[in-house]
Design a protein around this motif. Structure first.
Motif, PDB file in Angstrom:
ATOM      1  N   ASP A   4       0.835  -1.175   0.069  1.00  0.00           N
ATOM      2  CA  ASP A   4       0.007  -0.230   0.046  1.00  0.00           C
ATOM      3  C   ASP A   4       0.852   1.186   0.115  1.00  0.00           C
ATOM      4  OD1 ASP A   4      -2.088  -1.474   0.226  1.00  0.00           O
ATOM      5  OD2 ASP A   4      -2.846  -1.072   2.132  1.00  0.00           O
ATOM      6  N   VAL A   5       2.074   1.231   0.902  1.00  0.00           N
ATOM      7  CA  VAL A   5       2.532   2.449   0.781  1.00  0.00           C
ATOM      8  C   VAL A   5       3.450   2.690  -0.554  1.00  0.00           C
ATOM      9  CG1 VAL A   5       4.522   3.679   2.105  1.00  0.00           C
ATOM     10  CG2 VAL A   5       2.860   2.324   3.327  1.00  0.00           C
ATOM     11  N   MET A   6       3.947   1.542  -1.000  1.00  0.00           N
ATOM     12  CA  MET A   6       4.674   1.685  -2.473  1.00  0.00           C
ATOM     13  C   MET A   6       3.772   2.144  -3.402  1.00  0.00           C
ATOM     14  SD  MET A   6       7.529   0.806  -3.553  1.00  0.00           S
ATOM     15  CE  MET A   6       7.768   2.270  -4.526  1.00  0.00           C
ATOM     16  N   GLU A   7       2.526   2.117  -3.318  1.00  0.00           N
ATOM     17  CA  GLU A   7       1.485   2.484  -4.205  1.00  0.00           C
ATOM     18  C   GLU A   7       1.350   3.974  -4.032  1.00  0.00           C
ATOM     19  OE1 GLU A   7      -0.758  -1.427  -5.823  1.00  0.00           O
ATOM     20  OE2 GLU A   7      -1.674  -0.073  -4.317  1.00  0.00           O
ATOM     21  N   SER A   8       1.059   4.425  -2.535  1.00  0.00           N
ATOM     22  CA  SER A   8       0.813   5.530  -2.164  1.00  0.00           C
ATOM     23  C   SER A   8       1.948   6.617  -2.864  1.00  0.00           C
ATOM     24  CB  SER A   8       0.605   5.851  -0.841  1.00  0.00           C
ATOM     25  OG  SER A   8       2.039   5.720  -0.069  1.00  0.00           O
ATOM     26  N   LEU A   9       3.257   5.958  -2.554  1.00  0.00           N
ATOM     27  CA  LEU A   9       4.203   6.960  -3.147  1.00  0.00           C
ATOM     28  C   LEU A   9       4.265   7.305  -4.784  1.00  0.00           C
ATOM     29  CD1 LEU A   9       7.437   5.557  -1.237  1.00  0.00           C
ATOM     30  CD2 LEU A   9       6.235   7.391  -0.765  1.00  0.00           C
ATOM     31  N   LEU A  10       3.806   6.259  -5.171  1.00  0.00           N
ATOM     32  CA  LEU A  10       3.589   6.409  -6.680  1.00  0.00           C
ATOM     33  C   LEU A  10       2.412   7.269  -6.958  1.00  0.00           C
ATOM     34  CD1 LEU A  10       3.759   2.897  -8.151  1.00  0.00           C
ATOM     35  CD2 LEU A  10       5.518   4.588  -8.229  1.00  0.00           C
ATOM     36  N   GLY A  11       1.258   7.320  -6.246  1.00  0.00           N
ATOM     37  CA  GLY A  11       0.326   8.437  -6.269  1.00  0.00           C
ATOM     38  C   GLY A  11       0.731   9.776  -6.001  1.00  0.00           C
ATOM     39  N   ALA A  12       1.559   9.837  -4.804  1.00  0.00           N
ATOM     40  CA  ALA A  12       2.367  11.261  -4.578  1.00  0.00           C
ATOM     41  C   ALA A  12       2.892  11.718  -5.687  1.00  0.00           C
ATOM     42  CB  ALA A  12       3.107  11.360  -3.323  1.00  0.00           C
ATOM     43  N   GLN A  13       3.876  10.760  -6.350  1.00  0.00           N
ATOM     44  CA  GLN A  13       4.722  11.081  -7.707  1.00  0.00           C
ATOM     45  C   GLN A  13       4.184  11.661  -8.668  1.00  0.00           C
ATOM     46  OE1 GLN A  13       7.985  11.486  -8.009  1.00  0.00           O
ATOM     47  NE2 GLN A  13       8.851  10.881 -10.058  1.00  0.00           N
ATOM     48  N   PHE A  14       2.561  11.150  -9.048  1.00  0.00           N
ATOM     49  CA  PHE A  14       1.737  11.338 -10.148  1.00  0.00           C
ATOM     50  C   PHE A  14       1.205  12.570  -9.697  1.00  0.00           C
ATOM     51  CE2 PHE A  14      -2.648  11.917 -11.409  1.00  0.00           C
ATOM     52  CZ  PHE A  14      -2.556  11.600 -12.778  1.00  0.00           C
ATOM     53  N   ILE A  15       0.876  13.115  -8.490  1.00  0.00           N
ATOM     54  CA  ILE A  15       0.301  14.516  -8.309  1.00  0.00           C
ATOM     55  C   ILE A  15       1.175  15.470  -8.504  1.00  0.00           C
ATOM     56  CG2 ILE A  15      -0.486  15.872  -6.333  1.00  0.00           C
ATOM     57  CD1 ILE A  15      -1.901  13.412  -5.409  1.00  0.00           C
ATOM     58  N   GLU A  16       2.686  15.294  -8.110  1.00  0.00           N
ATOM     59  CA  GLU A  16       3.646  16.424  -8.095  1.00  0.00           C
ATOM     60  C   GLU A  16       4.311  16.556  -9.418  1.00  0.00           C
ATOM     61  OE1 GLU A  16       4.713  18.342  -4.866  1.00  0.00           O
ATOM     62  OE2 GLU A  16       6.140  16.913  -4.495  1.00  0.00           O
ATOM     63  N   ASN A  17       4.311  15.508 -10.064  1.00  0.00           N
ATOM     64  CA  ASN A  17       5.159  15.424 -11.320  1.00  0.00           C
ATOM     65  C   ASN A  17       4.631  15.106 -12.662  1.00  0.00           C
ATOM     66  OD1 ASN A  17       7.731  16.215  -9.671  1.00  0.00           O
ATOM     67  ND2 ASN A  17       7.097  14.312  -8.889  1.00  0.00           N
ATOM     68  N   GLY A  18       3.286  14.690 -12.520  1.00  0.00           N
ATOM     69  CA  GLY A  18       2.490  14.210 -13.595  1.00  0.00           C
ATOM     70  C   GLY A  18       2.848  12.729 -14.201  1.00  0.00           C
ATOM     71  N   PHE A  19       2.089  12.171 -15.276  1.00  0.00           N
ATOM     72  CA  PHE A  19       2.117  10.784 -15.377  1.00  0.00           C
ATOM     73  C   PHE A  19       3.519  10.499 -16.088  1.00  0.00           C
ATOM     74  CE2 PHE A  19       1.392   7.229 -18.436  1.00  0.00           C
ATOM     75  CZ  PHE A  19       1.154   6.270 -17.325  1.00  0.00           C
ATOM     76  N   ALA A  20       4.016  11.278 -17.100  1.00  0.00           N
ATOM     77  CA  ALA A  20       5.186  10.805 -17.727  1.00  0.00           C
ATOM     78  C   ALA A  20       6.475  10.358 -16.376  1.00  0.00           C
ATOM     79  CB  ALA A  20       5.499  11.893 -18.751  1.00  0.00           C
ATOM     80  N   LEU A  21       6.533  11.136 -15.615  1.00  0.00           N
ATOM     81  CA  LEU A  21       7.554  10.762 -14.656  1.00  0.00           C
ATOM     82  C   LEU A  21       7.351   9.913 -13.886  1.00  0.00           C
ATOM     83  CD1 LEU A  21       9.095  14.721 -13.734  1.00  0.00           C
ATOM     84  CD2 LEU A  21      10.097  12.831 -15.285  1.00  0.00           C
ATOM     85  N   ALA A  22       5.963   9.610 -13.525  1.00  0.00           N
ATOM     86  CA  ALA A  22       5.508   8.621 -12.696  1.00  0.00           C
ATOM     87  C   ALA A  22       5.753   7.115 -13.348  1.00  0.00           C
ATOM     88  CB  ALA A  22       3.939   8.855 -12.153  1.00  0.00           C
ATOM     89  N   ARG A  23       5.161   7.282 -14.589  1.00  0.00           N
ATOM     90  CA  ARG A  23       5.431   6.058 -15.317  1.00  0.00           C
ATOM     91  C   ARG A  23       6.967   5.772 -15.558  1.00  0.00           C
ATOM     92  NH1 ARG A  23       4.779   7.731 -21.084  1.00  0.00           N
ATOM     93  NH2 ARG A  23       6.773   8.645 -20.767  1.00  0.00           N
ATOM     94  N   ASP A  24       7.887   6.692 -15.827  1.00  0.00           N
ATOM     95  CA  ASP A  24       9.056   6.377 -16.050  1.00  0.00           C
ATOM     96  C   ASP A  24       9.867   5.700 -14.708  1.00  0.00           C
ATOM     97  OD1 ASP A  24       8.920   7.258 -18.594  1.00  0.00           O
ATOM     98  OD2 ASP A  24       9.910   9.331 -18.111  1.00  0.00           O
ATOM     99  N   LEU A  25       9.482   6.522 -13.582  1.00  0.00           N
ATOM    100  CA  LEU A  25       9.769   5.878 -12.144  1.00  0.00           C
ATOM    101  C   LEU A  25       9.337   4.560 -11.944  1.00  0.00           C
ATOM    102  CD1 LEU A  25      11.405   6.447  -9.684  1.00  0.00           C
ATOM    103  CD2 LEU A  25       9.582   7.521  -9.019  1.00  0.00           C
ATOM    104  N   VAL A  26       8.294   4.016 -12.363  1.00  0.00           N
ATOM    105  CA  VAL A  26       7.537   2.922 -12.143  1.00  0.00           C
ATOM    106  C   VAL A  26       8.244   1.727 -13.060  1.00  0.00           C
ATOM    107  CG1 VAL A  26       5.629   1.395 -12.779  1.00  0.00           C
ATOM    108  CG2 VAL A  26       5.328   3.387 -11.518  1.00  0.00           C
TER     109      VAL A  26
END
Length: 225
Positions: free
Chosen positions: A118-140
């Motif tokens: 759950d926390v791993m996914e919450s961090l991805l949610g925060a990454q998306f909010i702050e930096n947009g999908f492209a950066l969140a996708r690249d990090l995943v």
């Protein structure tokens, strides 16, 4: 430290891992377990991060493979599972940065597959909010690189394999039963028995009902398949 401010070590870990931290209150919440009773915890961000993870992995699978929809779905389900999220979290050393009550930690919360996932996914949610999908996708795709490149999920899910085995051998469908549940909610352990009439049974214990079913099915196939 002011309310909502990140622990400096947590911030350093986040940035070294690849997260781009701006609003500290957002990331503070992303690392906060509900056992602390604070106004904001990771649950809403986990809901969002789950979708970010799914789309990021689906994007990679679609671009990297010519496999049909069924095979793509099979791999996607394995790669975004709670078990896989927890595995990635452990590899990154997430556990020590989770904000959790002393009691929940003593009960095994920091190593709980559910909490880590759950926390791993919450961090991805925060990454998306702050930096947009492209950066969140690249990090995943970077954090999941080992699993993506290893071919995780190419084999059928054990429950699907067992279902097909039973049908192919003119047997009744497998029956799953929770035979025991122990531990507190945040670190629960489920024991599941799977049986097929006039064949046999197998039992397994895991941190979630679905993972216990998966392992029981795998053990059944190993024993009788």
């Amino acid at each position: 430290m002011s309310a909502g401010a990140l622990d400096p070590e947590a911030r350093l870990w986040l940035e070294q891992t690849g997260f781009a931290v701006g609003d500290e209150a957002l990331w503070h919440a992303a690392l906060t377990h509900g056992s602390l009773g604070e106004t904001k915890d990771y649950e809403r961000l986990e809901f969002l991060g789950d979708r970010v993870l799914g789309l990021a992995v689906a994007d990679w699978l679609y671009r990297q493979s010519e496999a049909p929809e069924g095979r793509l779905s099979q791999r996607l389900n394995a790669l975004v599972s709670r078990e896989m999220c927890a595995t990635v979290a452990r590899e990154l050393g997430l556990a020590e940065h989770i904000r959790i009550s002393k009691q929940a930690s003593a009960d095994g919360g920091r190593d709980s597959e559910n909490i880590l996932g759950d926390v791993m996914e919450s961090l991805l949610g925060a990454q998306f909010i702050e930096n947009g999908f492209a950066l969140a996708r690249d990090l995943v795709q970077e954090l999941w690189r080992t699993a993506l490149d290893s071919g995780a999920g190419q084999r059928k899910h054990p429950k699907s394999a067992l279902q097909e085995w039973a049908a192919g051998n003119q047997r009744r469908p497998p029956q799953y039963e929770v035979t025991d549940r122990s531990g507190p909610d945040h670190a629960a352990q489920f024991t599941v028995k799977v049986s097929i009439f006039k064949v046999g049974e197998a039992e397994a214990t895991a941190g979630s009902k679905s993972e216990a079913e998966r392992e029981a099915a795998r053990l059944f196939m190993e024993k009788y398949g």
